[in-house]
Design an enzyme around this catalytic site. Structure first.
Site, PDB file in Angstrom:
ATOM      1  N   GLU A 192      27.277  15.880 -31.847  1.00 13.14           N
ATOM      2  CA  GLU A 192      28.260  16.302 -30.851  1.00 13.14           C
ATOM      3  C   GLU A 192      27.938  17.041 -29.843  1.00 13.14           C
ATOM      4  O   GLU A 192      27.214  18.119 -30.116  1.00 13.14           O
ATOM      5  CB  GLU A 192      29.561  16.977 -31.714  1.00 13.14           C
ATOM      6  CG  GLU A 192      30.580  17.369 -30.874  1.00 13.14           C
ATOM      7  CD  GLU A 192      31.712  18.339 -31.709  1.00 13.14           C
ATOM      8  OE1 GLU A 192      32.657  18.771 -30.909  1.00 13.14           O
ATOM      9  OE2 GLU A 192      31.848  18.112 -32.877  1.00 13.14           O
ATOM     10  N   ASP A 195      36.973  27.472 -29.020  1.00 12.12           N
ATOM     11  CA  ASP A 195      35.625  27.889 -29.501  1.00 12.12           C
ATOM     12  C   ASP A 195      35.527  29.461 -29.728  1.00 12.12           C
ATOM     13  O   ASP A 195      36.260  30.215 -29.046  1.00 12.12           O
ATOM     14  CB  ASP A 195      34.986  27.568 -28.043  1.00 12.12           C
ATOM     15  CG  ASP A 195      34.414  26.221 -27.690  1.00 12.12           C
ATOM     16  OD1 ASP A 195      34.829  25.181 -28.737  1.00 12.12           O
ATOM     17  OD2 ASP A 195      34.375  25.780 -26.538  1.00 12.12           O
TER      18      ASP A 195
END
Length: 260
Positions: free
Chosen positions: A50, A61
């Site tokens: 990824e 995140d």
């Protein structure tokens, strides 16, 4: 027609191998190192990779990946530059591009997909694109060998999970925490039943992600799903240039036994 990403991961599962997908931040350390990093991970037996795109407002995140994104942004890394770099890289494992929707919109959805066709990207993750709005992309993906990977959260209802898995391609990204990415030591007791519920409804590989950072986590999740996505730990070890430690870690998790 089944997408290549789906085929590759199903093949891994059929061989009773844990599906291991590391996450890396494109441009952290310079885009010129991206091909080298992909090659390193490939040689260490990962199933797919990824590749994160740095973004100014990365809502999914945690701190480690946010810092990596900031380093990449400070180096003037962009989605356009990442795609151009990926067009020069050959990978024997599928690449999965993770980006937020705004950079895609800035390029133009059709142009974005057309550019990806000239890379080895076989999957696309857009965490801020709700399932209800996937039709913005799906018409352009029908003739592309690129799977739009769905995310399912711990708070998703049974009805919503059923809708998502019925149209899933590539793999299902089962988010294992309520919050952002980042290393942790334990997970909520509801995570196991949640993963089992998803897996019982689909033949598409189910991968656990967010917070996975230790071998014991992989051992835990391989009892109830098909594999894991590992982000913050990978990003940190690469940033610290601890390739030997990372290689040892990847070897350890590849050796985890899959539930029969």
């Amino acid at each position: 027609m089944m997408k290549t990403l789906t085929q590759v991961l199903k093949s891994k599962r059929a061989q009773a191998e844990p599906i291991i997908v590391p996450y890396i931040m494109a441009g952290d350390g310079g885009l010129e190192t991206l091909g080298e990093t992909i090659s390193f991970l490939e040689k260490n037996g990962v199933s797919a990779i990824e590749i994160g795109v740095p973004f100014s407002d990365p809502v999914a995140d945690g701190p480690v990946i946010q810092k990596a994104g900031l380093r990449a942004l400070n180096a003037e890394v962009s989605l356009r530059k990442i795609i151009k770099t990926l067009q020069t890289i050959t990978s024997n494992v599928p690449l999965v591009l993770m980006t937020y929707f705004n950079p895609v919109f800035q390029i133009g959805i059709e142009a974005f997909i057309d550019e990806l066709k000239n890379t080895t990207v076989g999957g696309l993750i857009i965490p801020d694109l709700p399932y209800e709005h996937q039709a913005l992309l799906t018409p352009y993906l029908e003739k592309a060998d690129i799977a739009l990977v769905p995310l399912i959260s711990l708070t998703s209802s049974k009805e919503r999970i059923e809708k998502i898995v019925n149209k899933a391609e590539g793999f299902i990204y089962a988010v294992t925490v309520n919050g952002t990415t980042g290393t942790r030591h334990t997970f909520d007791e509801n995570v196991g039943p949640y993963l089992q519920q998803i897996k019982s409804q689909t033949d598409i590989p189910v991968l656990a992600g967010f917070g996975v950072s230790e071998v014991k986590h992989v051992e835990q999740f391989m009892q109830v799903c098909d594999g894991v996505i590992i982000g913050s730990k990978i990003v940190q070890l690469l940033h610290e240039r601890k390739e030997a430690e990372l290689a040892k870690f990847l070897t350890s998790i590849r050796e985890v036994k899959v539930r029969a």
